[in-house]
Design an enzyme around this catalytic site. Structure first.
Site, PDB file in Angstrom:
ATOM      1  N   ARG A 145       0.841  -1.185   0.000  1.00  0.00           N
ATOM      2  CA  ARG A 145       0.000   0.000   0.000  1.00  0.00           C
ATOM      3  C   ARG A 145       0.881   1.241   0.000  1.00  0.00           C
ATOM      4  NH1 ARG A 145      -3.495  -2.588  -1.629  1.00  0.00           N
ATOM      5  NH2 ARG A 145      -5.579  -2.946  -0.781  1.00  0.00           N
TER       6      ARG A 145
ATOM      7  N   GLU B  34      -3.982   7.515  -4.442  1.00  0.00           N
ATOM      8  CA  GLU B  34      -4.252   7.092  -5.832  1.00  0.00           C
ATOM      9  C   GLU B  34      -5.517   7.752  -6.372  1.00  0.00           C
ATOM     10  OE1 GLU B  34      -4.313   2.828  -5.677  1.00  0.00           O
ATOM     11  OE2 GLU B  34      -2.261   2.752  -4.927  1.00  0.00           O
TER      12      GLU B  34
ATOM     13  N   HIS C  48      -1.508   0.537  -9.846  1.00  0.00           N
ATOM     14  CA  HIS C  48      -2.113  -0.445  -8.909  1.00  0.00           C
ATOM     15  C   HIS C  48      -2.638  -1.644  -9.718  1.00  0.00           C
ATOM     16  CE1 HIS C  48      -4.089  -0.834  -4.717  1.00  0.00           C
ATOM     17  NE2 HIS C  48      -3.925  -2.036  -5.251  1.00  0.00           N
TER      18      HIS C  48
HETATM   19  P1  NAP Z   1      -0.948 -11.361   4.758  1.00  0.00           P
HETATM   20  O1  NAP Z   1      -0.865 -12.795   4.397  1.00  0.00           O
HETATM   21  O2  NAP Z   1      -1.840 -10.954   5.869  1.00  0.00           O
HETATM   22  O3  NAP Z   1       0.540 -10.885   5.072  1.00  0.00           O
HETATM   23  C1  NAP Z   1       0.820  -9.630   5.600  1.00  0.00           C
HETATM   24  C2  NAP Z   1       2.157  -9.718   6.326  1.00  0.00           C
HETATM   25  O4  NAP Z   1       2.465  -8.426   6.824  1.00  0.00           O
HETATM   26  C3  NAP Z   1       2.116 -10.665   7.516  1.00  0.00           C
HETATM   27  O5  NAP Z   1       3.135 -11.630   7.385  1.00  0.00           O
HETATM   28  C4  NAP Z   1       2.281  -9.782   8.733  1.00  0.00           C
HETATM   29  O6  NAP Z   1       3.135 -10.405   9.697  1.00  0.00           O
HETATM   30  C5  NAP Z   1       2.926  -8.519   8.161  1.00  0.00           C
HETATM   31  N1  NAP Z   1       2.477  -7.335   8.892  1.00  0.00           N
HETATM   32  C6  NAP Z   1       1.207  -6.970   9.155  1.00  0.00           C
HETATM   33  N2  NAP Z   1       1.187  -5.851   9.888  1.00  0.00           N
HETATM   34  C7  NAP Z   1       2.485  -5.516  10.095  1.00  0.00           C
HETATM   35  C8  NAP Z   1       3.106  -4.460  10.801  1.00  0.00           C
HETATM   36  N3  NAP Z   1       2.404  -3.522  11.464  1.00  0.00           N
HETATM   37  N4  NAP Z   1       4.473  -4.409  10.806  1.00  0.00           N
HETATM   38  C9  NAP Z   1       5.194  -5.354  10.162  1.00  0.00           C
HETATM   39  N5  NAP Z   1       4.651  -6.385   9.487  1.00  0.00           N
HETATM   40  C10 NAP Z   1       3.309  -6.455   9.458  1.00  0.00           C
HETATM   41  O7  NAP Z   1      -1.369 -10.477   3.522  1.00  0.00           O
HETATM   42  P2  NAP Z   1      -1.080 -10.738   1.985  1.00  0.00           P
HETATM   43  O8  NAP Z   1      -2.183 -11.546   1.418  1.00  0.00           O
HETATM   44  O9  NAP Z   1       0.316 -11.198   1.814  1.00  0.00           O
HETATM   45  O10 NAP Z   1      -1.255  -9.239   1.420  1.00  0.00           O
HETATM   46  C11 NAP Z   1      -0.422  -8.215   1.909  1.00  0.00           C
HETATM   47  C12 NAP Z   1      -0.904  -6.855   1.431  1.00  0.00           C
HETATM   48  O11 NAP Z   1      -0.582  -6.685   0.059  1.00  0.00           O
HETATM   49  C13 NAP Z   1      -2.419  -6.627   1.461  1.00  0.00           C
HETATM   50  O12 NAP Z   1      -2.871  -6.271   2.754  1.00  0.00           O
HETATM   51  C14 NAP Z   1      -2.626  -5.530   0.460  1.00  0.00           C
HETATM   52  O13 NAP Z   1      -2.569  -4.269   1.078  1.00  0.00           O
HETATM   53  C15 NAP Z   1      -1.435  -5.682  -0.482  1.00  0.00           C
HETATM   54  N6  NAP Z   1      -1.885  -6.115  -1.829  1.00  0.00           N
HETATM   55  C16 NAP Z   1      -1.645  -5.300  -2.878  1.00  0.00           C
HETATM   56  C17 NAP Z   1      -2.039  -5.690  -4.144  1.00  0.00           C
HETATM   57  C18 NAP Z   1      -1.779  -4.814  -5.331  1.00  0.00           C
HETATM   58  O14 NAP Z   1      -2.561  -4.860  -6.275  1.00  0.00           O
HETATM   59  N7  NAP Z   1      -0.707  -4.060  -5.351  1.00  0.00           N
HETATM   60  C19 NAP Z   1      -2.689  -6.897  -4.341  1.00  0.00           C
HETATM   61  C20 NAP Z   1      -2.910  -7.709  -3.250  1.00  0.00           C
HETATM   62  C21 NAP Z   1      -2.492  -7.311  -1.979  1.00  0.00           C
HETATM   63  P3  NAP Z   1       2.978 -10.096  11.261  1.00  0.00           P
HETATM   64  O15 NAP Z   1       1.541 -10.299  11.612  1.00  0.00           O
HETATM   65  O16 NAP Z   1       3.916 -11.063  11.900  1.00  0.00           O
HETATM   66  O17 NAP Z   1       3.427  -8.674  11.460  1.00  0.00           O
HETATM   67  C1  8YV Z   2      -6.710  -4.868  -6.316  1.00  0.00           C
HETATM   68  C2  8YV Z   2      -5.537  -4.991  -3.942  1.00  0.00           C
HETATM   69  O1  8YV Z   2      -5.985  -4.072  -7.199  1.00  0.00           O
HETATM   70  O2  8YV Z   2      -6.057  -7.121  -3.082  1.00  0.00           O
HETATM   71  C3  8YV Z   2      -5.759  -5.947  -2.831  1.00  0.00           C
HETATM   72  O3  8YV Z   2      -5.632  -5.530  -1.680  1.00  0.00           O
HETATM   73  O4  8YV Z   2      -5.142  -3.892  -3.726  1.00  0.00           O
HETATM   74  C4  8YV Z   2      -5.704  -5.431  -5.354  1.00  0.00           C
HETATM   75  O5  8YV Z   2      -5.840  -6.782  -5.492  1.00  0.00           O
HETATM   76  C5  8YV Z   2      -7.932  -4.195  -5.830  1.00  0.00           C
HETATM   77  O6  8YV Z   2      -8.698  -5.019  -5.047  1.00  0.00           O
HETATM   78  C6  8YV Z   2      -8.759  -3.588  -6.991  1.00  0.00           C
HETATM   79  O7  8YV Z   2      -9.732  -4.467  -7.451  1.00  0.00           O
END
Ligand code: NAP
Ligand code: 8YV
Length: 342
Positions: free
Chosen positions: A261, A290, A308
Site C-alpha cells: 500500500r 491514488e 495499482h
Molecule cells: P498477509 O498474508 O496478511 O501478510 C501480511 C504480512 O504483513 C504478515 O506476514 C504480517 O506479519 C505482516 N504485517 C502486518 N502488519 C504488520 C506491521 N504492522 N508491521 C510489520 N509487518 C506487518 O497479507 P497478503 O495476502 O500477503 O497481502 C499483503 C498486502 O498486500 C495486502 O494487505 C494488500 O494491502 C497488499 N496487496 C496489494 C495488491 C496490489 O494490487 N498491489 C494486491 C494484493 C495485496 P505479522 O503479523 O507477523 O506482522
Molecule cells: C486490487 C488490492 O488491485 O487485493 C488488494 O488488496 O489492492 C488489489 O488486489 C484491488 O482489489 C482492486 O480491485
C-alpha cells in the site's frame, strides 16, 4: 416497496430459475431475491453471476448514485466492492440493513473495518488467489528498475538507442528484504530463490517454517537489502513505516519496490531520497493518494510506475470475482463465508 420493483426481466427470470433449480431451490424461492449493491468495479461475468441470484444495483454505473441510494439503500443487504474503492462512511450511512461486504481484494484498509465489525456486518475478502500475480509484479518491477526496461523502451521508441542509459544493475545473487512475509511475501521469496537471492524479512512475528533471515528491525532489514520489497497491509499500523531512516539504511545502491500500500511509504522522503541519489531507484505499484502520483516521480528514469495493477490479470480478477460471488451466495444461503475476515 412496490413488489413490481422486484420483478426481473424475462431473461433474468429464466436465468434466476435455472440457478435456483441447480441449487435444488423451488421457483417460489426465486421471487425472494435479496438486493445487493455493487460499489466497486467488477468484471462483467461476475456481474452476470450476481444477477442470477440477486437484484443487483450498480452504484458506480448509476446516473444519480445519491438518488439510487435514497431509493434502495434500506433494502440493500449485501455489498460487492473491491479493495481500492471499498466502502465510504457515507455509503454505510445509507445502508442500514447491510449484512455483508464481499470485497474483491485482500486489503481491508478501505473497508471501514472497525465500524463494520461493530455493526455486526460480515466481511469477506479474496486471499491467496492473487498471490502469484502480485508476486510476479514485484519481481517484474525489480527487474524493470534494475535492468532499466522502461527507460530502454522509451529510448528505442524515440530513436535514442543507448543514449543516457549507462549500465544496469544485476538482480541475480543479490540480497532481497521483504517487509511482510505473509501469503504474498512468501511467494515473492520463492521466486527470488530462483534468482539465487539471499532473503531476509521483517514483520512483527518470526516465521519458524522458513529458512530466511528474520530482522526484528525494519532499519536493519533495509541495511541488509539490495532490494527492499514492501508487501504489508496498509492502515495506521504501517503508515509511513518506510521513512527517511529506512531509506537511508537501504542506501545509494538500494532499490525500493512497493506492491503493498502507498500509505506504508513516506512519499516525500522517497522523492527526496531519489532526487538526492540516496537510493538507486524505485518500482511502485501503489501510492498514498491514488490515482495521484507525486509529480517529481514522473520525471525520474530510475523509477518505474504502475497503476495499482499487480492483481490485474484476467485469470486473477476472475478468480477474485468468483470468490465475491461465492461468499455472497454462501451468506444468503445461510452457510459460513468461504474467506471471511476474522
Ligand atoms: P498477509 O498474508 O496478511 O501478510 C501480511 C504480512 O504483513 C504478515 O506476514 C504480517 O506479519 C505482516 N504485517 C502486518 N502488519 C504488520 C506491521 N504492522 N508491521 C510489520 N509487518 C506487518 O497479507 P497478503 O495476502 O500477503 O497481502 C499483503 C498486502 O498486500 C495486502 O494487505 C494488500 O494491502 C497488499 N496487496 C496489494 C495488491 C496490489 O494490487 N498491489 C494486491 C494484493 C495485496 P505479522 O503479523 O507477523 O506482522
Ligand atoms: C486490487 C488490492 O488491485 O487485493 C488488494 O488488496 O489492492 C488489489 O488486489 C484491488 O482489489 C482492486 O480491485
Amino acid at each position: 416497496m412496490p413488489w413490481e420493483g422486484r420483478l426481473l426481466s424475462l431473461s433474468g427470470q429464466r436465468n434466476a430459475r435455472a440457478a435456483c433449480a441447480s441449487r435444488g431451490q423451488t421457483a417460489a424461492d426465486c421471487w425472494m431475491k435479496d438486493e445487493i449493491l455493487i460499489a466497486g468495479r467488477m468484471p462483467p461475468n461476475v456481474i452476470e453471476q450476481l444477477e442470477e441470484d440477486f437484484i443487483v444495483h450498480d452504484w458506480n454505473g448509476a446516473a444519480d448514485p445519491q438518488a439510487l441510494l435514497a431509493a434502495v439503500g434500506p433494502r440493500i443487504r449485501g455489498v460487492a466492492t473491491n479493495a481500492v474503492q471499498g466502502v465510504t462512511p457515507e455509503l454505510l450511512d445509507a445502508l442500514p440493513n447491510l449484512e455483508i461486504i464481499a470485497s474483491s481484494g485482500i486489503g481491508t484498509d478501505a473497508l471501514q473495518l472497525e465500524r463494520v465489525r461493530a455493526a455486526g456486518i460480515k466481511v469477506a475478502v479474496t486471499p491467496d488467489v492473487l498471490n502469484d500475480d502480485v508476486a510476479d509484479m514485484a519481481i517484474a518491477l525489480m527487474l524493470a528498475v534494475a535492468r532499466k526496461i522502461c527507460q530502454g523502451d522509451r529510448n528505442v521508441r524515440a530513436g535514442r538507442w543507448l543514449e543516457g542509459m549507462g549500465l544496469g544493475y544485476r538482480v541475480s545473487g543479490k540480497r532481497l528484504g521483504i517487509l511482510g512475509l505473509g501469503r504474498i511475501g512468501r511467494v515473492i521469496a520463492r521466486r527470488a530463490e530462483a534468482f539465487d537471492m539471499e532473503i531476509g524479512y521483517h514483520q512483527r512475528h518470526r516465521n519458524l517454517d522458513v529458512p530466511y533471515t528474520y530482522f526484528d528491525s525494519l532499519v536493519e532489514l533495509a541495511r541488509f537489502s539490495d532490494f527492499l520489497v514492501v508487501v504489508v497491509p496498509g492502515g495506521p499500523a504501517t503508515e509511513k513505516m518506510v521513512n527517511r531512516e529506512v531509506l537511508e539504511a537501504l542506501g545509494p545502491e538500494g532499490i525500493l519496490i512497493n506492491v503493498g500500500r502507498g500509505s506504508t511509504v513516506d512519499e516525500q522522503a522517497l522523492v527526496a531520497a531519489l532526487q538526492e541519489g540516496r537510493i538507486r531507484g524505485a518500482g511502485l505499484d501503489v501510492f498514498a493518494n491514488e490515482p495521484h502520483v507525486p509529480p517529481e516521480l514522473l520525471a525520474m528514469d530510475q523509477v518505474v510506475l504502475a497503476p495499482h495493477y499487480a492483481s490485474a490479470t484476467i485469470e486473477t480478477r476472475l478468480a477474485m470475482g468468483q470468490l465475491v460471488v461465492d461468499n455472497l451466495r454462501a451468506h444468503f444461503s445461510g452457510k459460513p463465508l468461504l474467506t471471511p475476515v476474522e
